[in-house]
Design a protein around this motif. Structure first.
Motif: not given
Length: 192
Positions: A161-173
């Motif tokens: 398995s793999l884990s993705i951890r941290g911060t993501c920045v999302f932009f919505v419109v």
């Protein structure tokens, strides 16, 4: 056997062999079609739909959440470290990548190597760090930025398995009337 590690999203895209990578009139409804997914009248509902489509590995619904001008941006160190030819994916690139990730079957790369499938995706953490922030962009009324803390688990069966951890920045419109769509995703997970 589970092998968990802190992994940037870009690594997942490369490891799965998936790395490939216009404005909508205000009268058009931007959110997903009625059904299992709610109309994206707010950014929070959009991101609930995003999480639902991603964990269901539902390519069709995931595609409906992405604005025509969607961009997935990589960190500069990932571009250099992985030898990428560009620092972003377009909407088309993202959907090609997602089709490989969501396919639940082995993926054969152009060099003939076989990449084990992702069998399941679970969001262990997907939290908005603070309120959505309006962005001052006259060309994109209704543009908002949200920073999310993420912990995403990818089960690859016997391959680990793999884990993705941290911060993501999302932009919505969008707006409450026409709905919101995802127009940008900046990966800040992992080692940069």
């Amino acid at each position: 056997m589970r092998i968990s590690r802190k992994t940037p999203i870009i690594f997942i895209l490369v490891a799965t062999g998936a790395l490939i990578f216009g404005c909508t009139p205000d009268t058009e409804i931007l959110g997903p079609e009625p059904g299992a997914y709610r109309f994206s009248a707010t950014p929070d509902i959009l991101m609930e739909n995003f999480e639902k489509a991603y964990t269901a590995m539902d390519l069709e619904e995931y595609g409906k959440l992405l604005h025509e001008d969607f961009i997935f941006s990589f960190q500069a160190c990932d571009v250099e470290k992985l030898g990428l030819s560009k620092d972003h994916f377009t909407r088309e690139d993202e959907l090609i990548t997602a089709s490989h990730m969501f396919g639940r079957k082995p993926y054969v790369k152009s060099n003939g190597s076989v990449i084990d499938p992702i069998l399941e995706i679970d969001f262990l953490r997907f939290e908005l760090a603070e309120d959505w922030v309006p962005m001052d962009d006259p060309d994109r009324p209704g543009l908002l930025k949200g920073i999310f803390h993420v912990d995403i688990f990818l089960d690859r069966g016997e391959a680990g398995s793999l884990s993705i951890r941290g911060t993501c920045v999302f932009f919505v419109v969008g707006s409450e009337r026409v709905g919101f769509r995802l127009i940008g995703w900046v990966d800040r997970t992992g080692g940069c």
